[in-house]
Design a protein around this motif. Sequence first.
Motif, short mmCIF file in Angstrom:
data_model
loop_
_atom_site.label_atom_id
_atom_site.label_comp_id
_atom_site.label_asym_id
_atom_site.label_seq_id
_atom_site.Cartn_x
_atom_site.Cartn_y
_atom_site.Cartn_z
N ALA A 1 68.52 -2.91 25.66
CA ALA A 1 69.56 -3.47 24.79
C ALA A 1 69.52 -2.92 23.37
CB ALA A 1 69.47 -4.99 24.78
N LEU A 2 68.35 -2.88 22.75
CA LEU A 2 68.30 -2.51 21.32
C LEU A 2 68.80 -1.10 21.03
CD1 LEU A 2 65.12 -4.34 19.96
CD2 LEU A 2 67.53 -4.94 19.67
N PRO A 3 68.32 -0.07 21.76
CA PRO A 3 68.86 1.26 21.50
C PRO A 3 70.37 1.33 21.79
CG PRO A 3 66.99 1.40 23.02
CD PRO A 3 67.20 -0.04 22.70
N VAL A 4 70.81 0.65 22.85
CA VAL A 4 72.24 0.67 23.20
C VAL A 4 73.08 0.05 22.08
CG1 VAL A 4 73.96 -0.36 24.77
CG2 VAL A 4 71.94 0.78 25.71
N ILE A 5 72.63 -1.10 21.57
CA ILE A 5 73.36 -1.77 20.49
C ILE A 5 73.36 -0.89 19.23
CG2 ILE A 5 73.30 -3.74 18.88
CD1 ILE A 5 72.14 -5.39 21.32
N GLY A 6 72.20 -0.31 18.94
CA GLY A 6 72.08 0.56 17.76
C GLY A 6 73.05 1.73 17.80
N ILE A 7 73.16 2.37 18.95
CA ILE A 7 74.07 3.51 19.10
C ILE A 7 75.53 3.03 19.04
CG2 ILE A 7 74.88 5.33 20.67
CD1 ILE A 7 71.93 5.48 21.72
N ALA A 8 75.82 1.92 19.73
CA ALA A 8 77.20 1.40 19.75
C ALA A 8 77.69 1.10 18.34
CB ALA A 8 77.28 0.15 20.63
N VAL A 9 76.82 0.50 17.53
CA VAL A 9 77.20 0.16 16.15
C VAL A 9 77.52 1.42 15.34
CG1 VAL A 9 76.31 -0.83 13.98
CG2 VAL A 9 76.00 -2.07 16.11
N THR A 10 76.74 2.47 15.54
CA THR A 10 77.01 3.71 14.78
C THR A 10 78.29 4.40 15.30
OG1 THR A 10 75.61 5.07 16.20
CG2 THR A 10 74.57 4.11 14.27
N LEU A 11 78.58 4.24 16.60
CA LEU A 11 79.79 4.87 17.16
C LEU A 11 81.07 4.28 16.57
CD1 LEU A 11 78.93 5.16 20.99
CD2 LEU A 11 78.93 6.99 19.30
#
Length: 318
Positions: A285-295
Motif C-alpha cells: 500500500a505505501l509505495p502504491v499510495i506514494g506513487i499515486a499521489v505524485t502522479l
Amino acid sequence: MSRSGSAAASAAAATAHSFNKILNQPKSSSKPRSTLDVEESIKKLRRLILVDGIPSSVDPTLRPRIWKILLRVRDVSAETFLEYVGRGPCEVREKIRNDTFRTLATDKGFKERVREDMLVRLLDAFVWRNHDRQEADHLGFTYVQGMNVLAAPFLYTMPSELEAFYCFAKFIEESCPLYVQPTLEGVHRGLKLLDRCLKIVDPELYAYLRSKNLSAEIYAFPSILTLCACTPPLDQVLQLWDFLLAFGVHLNVLCVIAQLLLMRDEVMKSSSPMRLLRTFPPLEALPVIGIAVTLVRDIPTDLYDELVRHPYAVSEQH
C-alpha cells in the motif's frame, strides 16, 4: 524488542493518540459541532491518513470509526436492517451465492472473521433496500459482479454486520454508483481513463503494452472493478482503502498505474507481459499510495476532472 522496533511502536502509539484526539473532540465539548468543525476534523483525518496511515495494530477501533466518519455514516437503524434481512432471499440470491463462496477465498484471516452467510445477508439486504428506493431521480441498484468483493472489507473491518451494511450502502450509492450498474459503466470508464493517464505518465510503457495488444480492459479489469481488493494481502488492501475513502475512489486508477510502475522493468523485459499482468504482485500500500499521489501532478486538469467524476457522474459526455 530492537531499538528500531520500539521506536516504530512508539511512533505508532503517538499517531494513534493523534487520531483519537480528533475523533474524541465532540465528546470533550459541551456544545454541538458545526458543519465547519466536522469538515475541519475530516481534513485533519485525511492529512494524518496520508502522512502516517491508520495504526490499526495499536488501536483496532480506529479504522471502523474513521471509515464511518469519512463515509458520513451517522444513523444505523437496526430495525430497518433486520426488516430487510427478515424478507429472506432477494430475487438475485442465486447470482449472489455464485460469487460469495469464492470471495477472498485464499485469505485465511478473512475466512475466519467473515462467514459466507454474513456476505449473503448483507448483499440480500442491499438489494431489498434499493428495491424500496426506485425513484425517478435515483440510480437503481441490484447485485452485480464484483459487489461481493467490495462488501468484503466492510464486513471484515466493521464491528457489526449492521455498521458494515450501512457503510457499504453509502459507499456504493454515493462514492461509486456507476461501478455497480448492470453495464459496469464506471468500471469501463475507469479502464479507458487508465489508458489515457498511462499514455501521459509513461508513454514508453504504454506504447510497449499497446504493441502487445494490451489495453487496460484486458489486464486491469479485476483491479479497477474491485478497487484493488482482488490483490492480496488484505491488510494492505485495507490500508489502500483508507487512502481511497479519504481522498476519493477515482484515485484507484492511479493506484493501478502505480502497481504497473512498480513492476515496470519486468514488464518491459518480458516478451509476453500478460503472463506477469494476469496476477499482480502482492500489494504494497505505501509505495502504491506514494506513487499515486505524485502522479496526480502529471495529469492535465481536464483529464483529472474526468477522473474525479467517472465513478459517479451520470451526465458526463462520452
